[in-house]
Design a protein around this motif. Sequence first.
Motif, PDB file in Angstrom:
ATOM      1  N   LEU A   6      30.049  53.908  45.595  1.00 34.41           N
ATOM      2  CA  LEU A   6      30.721  52.621  45.371  1.00 34.41           C
ATOM      3  C   LEU A   6      29.814  51.470  45.808  1.00 34.41           C
ATOM      4  O   LEU A   6      29.265  51.504  46.909  1.00 34.41           O
ATOM      5  CB  LEU A   6      32.042  52.582  46.154  1.00 34.41           C
ATOM      6  CG  LEU A   6      33.095  53.603  45.733  1.00 34.41           C
ATOM      7  CD1 LEU A   6      34.277  53.577  46.691  1.00 34.41           C
ATOM      8  CD2 LEU A   6      33.557  53.349  44.311  1.00 34.41           C
ATOM      9  N   HIS A  11      32.945  46.716  47.027  1.00 35.91           N
ATOM     10  CA  HIS A  11      33.897  47.542  47.769  1.00 35.91           C
ATOM     11  C   HIS A  11      34.318  46.885  49.091  1.00 35.91           C
ATOM     12  O   HIS A  11      34.126  47.419  50.185  1.00 35.91           O
ATOM     13  CB  HIS A  11      33.294  48.925  48.026  1.00 35.91           C
ATOM     14  CG  HIS A  11      34.285  49.909  48.561  1.00 35.91           C
ATOM     15  ND1 HIS A  11      35.415  50.294  47.859  1.00 35.91           N
ATOM     16  CD2 HIS A  11      34.339  50.590  49.737  1.00 35.91           C
ATOM     17  CE1 HIS A  11      36.096  51.153  48.586  1.00 35.91           C
ATOM     18  NE2 HIS A  11      35.476  51.353  49.730  1.00 35.91           N
ATOM     19  N   PRO A  13      37.745  44.308  50.150  1.00 35.47           N
ATOM     20  CA  PRO A  13      38.978  43.805  49.522  1.00 35.47           C
ATOM     21  C   PRO A  13      38.871  42.398  48.924  1.00 35.47           C
ATOM     22  O   PRO A  13      39.242  42.187  47.768  1.00 35.47           O
ATOM     23  CB  PRO A  13      39.987  43.849  50.676  1.00 35.47           C
ATOM     24  CG  PRO A  13      39.504  44.961  51.542  1.00 35.47           C
ATOM     25  CD  PRO A  13      38.015  44.916  51.471  1.00 35.47           C
ATOM     26  N   LEU A  16      36.489  42.353  45.952  1.00 36.81           N
ATOM     27  CA  LEU A  16      37.046  43.120  44.835  1.00 36.81           C
ATOM     28  C   LEU A  16      38.102  42.280  44.108  1.00 36.81           C
ATOM     29  O   LEU A  16      38.159  42.255  42.871  1.00 36.81           O
ATOM     30  CB  LEU A  16      37.672  44.425  45.356  1.00 36.81           C
ATOM     31  CG  LEU A  16      38.352  45.322  44.322  1.00 36.81           C
ATOM     32  CD1 LEU A  16      37.395  45.714  43.199  1.00 36.81           C
ATOM     33  CD2 LEU A  16      38.900  46.585  44.988  1.00 36.81           C
ATOM     34  N   TYR A  88      31.676  50.292  39.089  1.00 34.65           N
ATOM     35  CA  TYR A  88      32.508  50.507  40.287  1.00 34.65           C
ATOM     36  C   TYR A  88      33.810  51.210  39.901  1.00 34.65           C
ATOM     37  O   TYR A  88      34.253  52.153  40.565  1.00 34.65           O
ATOM     38  CB  TYR A  88      32.794  49.152  40.928  1.00 34.65           C
ATOM     39  CG  TYR A  88      33.686  49.215  42.144  1.00 34.65           C
ATOM     40  CD1 TYR A  88      33.165  49.508  43.409  1.00 34.65           C
ATOM     41  CD2 TYR A  88      35.052  48.974  42.035  1.00 34.65           C
ATOM     42  CE1 TYR A  88      33.986  49.569  44.519  1.00 34.65           C
ATOM     43  CE2 TYR A  88      35.876  49.023  43.137  1.00 34.65           C
ATOM     44  CZ  TYR A  88      35.343  49.313  44.380  1.00 34.65           C
ATOM     45  OH  TYR A  88      36.159  49.382  45.487  1.00 34.65           O
ATOM     46  N   LEU A  92      35.099  54.868  41.051  1.00 38.49           N
ATOM     47  CA  LEU A  92      36.422  55.087  41.669  1.00 38.49           C
ATOM     48  C   LEU A  92      37.169  56.194  40.934  1.00 38.49           C
ATOM     49  O   LEU A  92      37.755  57.082  41.568  1.00 38.49           O
ATOM     50  CB  LEU A  92      37.257  53.803  41.581  1.00 38.49           C
ATOM     51  CG  LEU A  92      37.207  52.799  42.730  1.00 38.49           C
ATOM     52  CD1 LEU A  92      38.177  51.658  42.457  1.00 38.49           C
ATOM     53  CD2 LEU A  92      37.517  53.452  44.062  1.00 38.49           C
ATOM     54  N   LEU A  96      38.436  59.730  42.442  1.00 42.70           N
ATOM     55  CA  LEU A  96      39.871  60.037  42.531  1.00 42.70           C
ATOM     56  C   LEU A  96      40.295  61.053  41.465  1.00 42.70           C
ATOM     57  O   LEU A  96      41.480  61.207  41.211  1.00 42.70           O
ATOM     58  CB  LEU A  96      40.692  58.745  42.399  1.00 42.70           C
ATOM     59  CG  LEU A  96      40.413  57.722  43.499  1.00 42.70           C
ATOM     60  CD1 LEU A  96      41.141  56.413  43.210  1.00 42.70           C
ATOM     61  CD2 LEU A  96      40.835  58.255  44.862  1.00 42.70           C
TER      62      LEU A  96
ATOM     63  N   ALA B  10      41.098  46.194  55.129  1.00 49.13           N
ATOM     64  CA  ALA B  10      42.079  46.705  54.173  1.00 49.13           C
ATOM     65  C   ALA B  10      43.406  47.036  54.796  1.00 49.13           C
ATOM     66  O   ALA B  10      44.454  46.828  54.216  1.00 49.13           O
ATOM     67  CB  ALA B  10      41.509  47.942  53.497  1.00 49.13           C
ATOM     68  N   PHE B  16      38.664  50.896  54.221  1.00 51.09           N
ATOM     69  CA  PHE B  16      39.027  50.592  52.853  1.00 51.09           C
ATOM     70  C   PHE B  16      38.598  51.774  52.000  1.00 51.09           C
ATOM     71  O   PHE B  16      37.436  51.880  51.596  1.00 51.09           O
ATOM     72  CB  PHE B  16      38.322  49.298  52.429  1.00 51.09           C
ATOM     73  CG  PHE B  16      38.747  48.776  51.090  1.00 51.09           C
ATOM     74  CD1 PHE B  16      40.089  48.632  50.760  1.00 51.09           C
ATOM     75  CD2 PHE B  16      37.799  48.393  50.155  1.00 51.09           C
ATOM     76  CE1 PHE B  16      40.470  48.134  49.522  1.00 51.09           C
ATOM     77  CE2 PHE B  16      38.173  47.887  48.924  1.00 51.09           C
ATOM     78  CZ  PHE B  16      39.515  47.764  48.608  1.00 51.09           C
ATOM     79  N   GLY B  17      39.522  52.649  51.753  1.00 45.39           N
ATOM     80  CA  GLY B  17      39.209  53.871  51.034  1.00 45.39           C
ATOM     81  C   GLY B  17      39.319  53.704  49.534  1.00 45.39           C
ATOM     82  O   GLY B  17      39.815  52.690  49.044  1.00 45.39           O
ATOM     83  N   PRO B  18      38.864  54.700  48.792  1.00 42.92           N
ATOM     84  CA  PRO B  18      38.920  54.627  47.330  1.00 42.92           C
ATOM     85  C   PRO B  18      40.342  54.465  46.787  1.00 42.92           C
ATOM     86  O   PRO B  18      40.543  53.749  45.805  1.00 42.92           O
ATOM     87  CB  PRO B  18      38.313  55.966  46.888  1.00 42.92           C
ATOM     88  CG  PRO B  18      37.499  56.430  48.032  1.00 42.92           C
ATOM     89  CD  PRO B  18      38.158  55.904  49.259  1.00 42.92           C
ATOM     90  N   GLU B  19      41.311  55.126  47.425  1.00 44.32           N
ATOM     91  CA  GLU B  19      42.701  55.007  46.946  1.00 44.32           C
ATOM     92  C   GLU B  19      43.186  53.567  47.072  1.00 44.32           C
ATOM     93  O   GLU B  19      43.802  53.022  46.158  1.00 44.32           O
ATOM     94  CB  GLU B  19      43.640  55.930  47.738  1.00 44.32           C
ATOM     95  CG  GLU B  19      43.398  57.409  47.528  1.00 44.32           C
ATOM     96  CD  GLU B  19      42.335  57.950  48.482  1.00 44.32           C
ATOM     97  OE1 GLU B  19      41.795  57.165  49.275  1.00 44.32           O
ATOM     98  OE2 GLU B  19      42.050  59.157  48.404  1.00 44.32           O
ATOM     99  N   ALA B  21      41.296  50.941  47.243  1.00 47.76           N
ATOM    100  CA  ALA B  21      40.501  50.119  46.323  1.00 47.76           C
ATOM    101  C   ALA B  21      41.068  50.203  44.907  1.00 47.76           C
ATOM    102  O   ALA B  21      41.207  49.176  44.226  1.00 47.76           O
ATOM    103  CB  ALA B  21      39.048  50.574  46.338  1.00 47.76           C
ATOM    104  N   ALA B  22      41.420  51.426  44.487  1.00 49.45           N
ATOM    105  CA  ALA B  22      41.961  51.593  43.132  1.00 49.45           C
ATOM    106  C   ALA B  22      43.286  50.850  42.993  1.00 49.45           C
ATOM    107  O   ALA B  22      43.545  50.191  41.974  1.00 49.45           O
ATOM    108  CB  ALA B  22      42.145  53.074  42.833  1.00 49.45           C
ATOM    109  N   LEU B  24      44.306  48.254  44.787  1.00 48.02           N
ATOM    110  CA  LEU B  24      44.058  46.808  44.842  1.00 48.02           C
ATOM    111  C   LEU B  24      43.467  46.310  43.525  1.00 48.02           C
ATOM    112  O   LEU B  24      43.856  45.245  43.020  1.00 48.02           O
ATOM    113  CB  LEU B  24      43.110  46.488  46.003  1.00 48.02           C
ATOM    114  CG  LEU B  24      42.825  45.005  46.248  1.00 48.02           C
ATOM    115  CD1 LEU B  24      44.093  44.268  46.685  1.00 48.02           C
ATOM    116  CD2 LEU B  24      41.739  44.836  47.314  1.00 48.02           C
ATOM    117  N   LEU B  25      42.553  47.088  42.961  1.00 49.34           N
ATOM    118  CA  LEU B  25      41.931  46.705  41.688  1.00 49.34           C
ATOM    119  C   LEU B  25      42.979  46.623  40.575  1.00 49.34           C
ATOM    120  O   LEU B  25      43.029  45.652  39.823  1.00 49.34           O
ATOM    121  CB  LEU B  25      40.830  47.716  41.335  1.00 49.34           C
ATOM    122  CG  LEU B  25      40.109  47.522  40.000  1.00 49.34           C
ATOM    123  CD1 LEU B  25      39.413  46.168  39.942  1.00 49.34           C
ATOM    124  CD2 LEU B  25      39.088  48.640  39.778  1.00 49.34           C
TER     125      LEU B  25
END
Lengths: 99, 210
Positions: A6, A11, A13, A16, A88, A92, A96, B10, B16-19, B21-22, B24-25
């Motif tokens: 990432l 990355h 908040p 982003l 990015y 992600l 995931l 976060a 601030f993990g990938p979950e 981030a996803a 929030l995005l």
Amino acid sequence: MNDDGLDPLIHVPTRLKIVATLAALPDGDALSFTRLQDMLELTPGNLIIQLRKLEEAGYISSEKTRNGSAQKTTVNLTSRGREALGAYTKALRDLLGGL
Amino acid sequence: MNTTPDLTTAGNGGTFGPEQAAALLGQTTQQARRKFQPSPPWLLVTRAVMVLAALGAIWLSVRGQHPYRGPTAADIPVLVAFIAVNFAATVGVRRHATAGVTGRSRFSQGEIAVLVLAFAAAVAAMAGLRAAGVDFATYPTSVLVVPGLAWAVLMAARASWRGFATGLAIVVIGIVGAFAGPAGAWAVAAVGLCVMLLGSAAAIAWRQRA
């Protein structure tokens, strides 16, 4: 890049949210600093710091225009910024498991 | 690459993990698309209901006319109110959505002039043809053809294919109305525009969630 692939510039908040908000505009459109600040509910100081980091990386560009005594700043996501957000987002998804 | 820690964290733990981030995005993207949308689905659905009610009411009042005389004096205020409310809502919502936005998504003065001229030209042409005794000039859908074409051309020039499809749909409604007779054209306009607006609302809502 982080170990997980990432982009560390995105990355975070606040950054982003900035990049995602600007990416929601059609390519070539710019957003005023004040509208961006209102939408993200950030202090001017914090927003300026984050925008500067993104601008140094070439992810956004800003333009200052003067109308009489008032100065207006607009920011827009560059094509490099769009590509970085795309990469990015893909990273992600990979992390995931396609969720 | 700059890895300076951010001022914002976060969560309570500051990670601030990938979950996150996803999430929030996705949330930020959806919110931004909603806020920047000049024609939100709720406005299009409201407009669809209004157009069906206003034009449908006129169709009900003219369908029994033999020969056709056009909308009655009682229908005109309904039509004028519909146009005025629709115009005010469209301008207000669009102004709010595009506040602070500059660039090619905003209409230029030239483009606005083309749209206004297309509408004015259509009304003038219909009035002229009506005076000359041409039947389809009295059809309400005829006035849609030229502005619909102008909108389609404008949207094609902007590579906005949803807008282009909307313009073509308006043209098709105008042409279909010409085959429905003067009274039937009101029903074609009511149903056609309602379906077109609901379709646009669905397309925008789907895109906002994508």
